[in-house]
Design an enzyme around this catalytic site. Structure first.
Site, PDB file in Angstrom:
ATOM      1  N   GLU A   1       0.747  -1.226   0.086  1.00 36.18           N
ATOM      2  CA  GLU A   1      -0.159  -0.069   0.039  1.00 36.18           C
ATOM      3  C   GLU A   1       0.832   1.228   0.142  1.00 36.18           C
ATOM      4  OE1 GLU A   1      -1.516  -1.419   3.505  1.00 36.18           O
ATOM      5  OE2 GLU A   1      -3.239  -2.363   2.489  1.00 36.18           O
TER       6      GLU A   1
ATOM      7  N   TYR B   1       7.587   1.798  -7.665  1.00 37.97           N
ATOM      8  CA  TYR B   1       6.681   0.386  -7.707  1.00 37.97           C
ATOM      9  C   TYR B   1       6.345   0.090  -9.238  1.00 37.97           C
ATOM     10  CZ  TYR B   1       6.834   1.260  -2.663  1.00 37.97           C
ATOM     11  OH  TYR B   1       6.968   1.455  -1.465  1.00 37.97           O
TER      12      TYR B   1
END
Length: 137
Positions: A92, A104
């Site tokens: 998250e 990411y």
């Protein structure tokens, strides 16, 4: 790394949100499912349960940012997760954390969901979390 070292590094890295305490790190590391990879420049803390790896937090000391350390710790997390039989990884990230999202995405993570108002800022405001994931080879 000790819980005290992790908490100090986390506090240095997370100046715009609440850093985790030494006790929080100690509690997580007491779990047989959790692991940490890192040194004095940064770390990644994760856990593996039933073939799924979760990146709980990743931190890079401000003095060594923009030198590939975040990517290094993300790769180390994935490698350790695979060693522990994970086939999927997820995390998250605050929806407004563009540098982390770019890291990411460049590592192959894709959006999976949104957690509305998941993070609370020190000023009391809330920000969504993007849930991102990827298959591990």
């Amino acid at each position: 790394m000790t819980p005290a070292q992790l908490a100090a590094l986390h506090a240095a890295a997370f100046t715009q949100s609440r850093p985790w305490s030494e006790q929080e790190f100690a509690d997580l590391l007491a779990s047989p499912f959790c692991f940490v990879v890192g040194d004095t420049t940064g770390f990644a803390l994760g856990r593996v349960i039933a073939g799924e790896a979760e990146l709980l937090t990743i931190a890079t000391h401000p003095d060594v940012r923009r030198q590939g350390r975040g990517r290094h710790w993300l790769t180390a997390f994935e490698t350790q997760a695979q060693t522990l039989a994970a086939t999927e990884a997820f995390l998250e990230v605050a929806a407004d954390n563009a540098p982390a999202i770019a890291l990411y995405q460049s590592a192959g993570y894709e959006d999976r969901a949104i957690r509305s108002g998941y993070y609370q800022r020190p000023d009391g405001s809330r920000i969504d979390a993007r849930v991102m994931g990827k298959r591990l080879p």
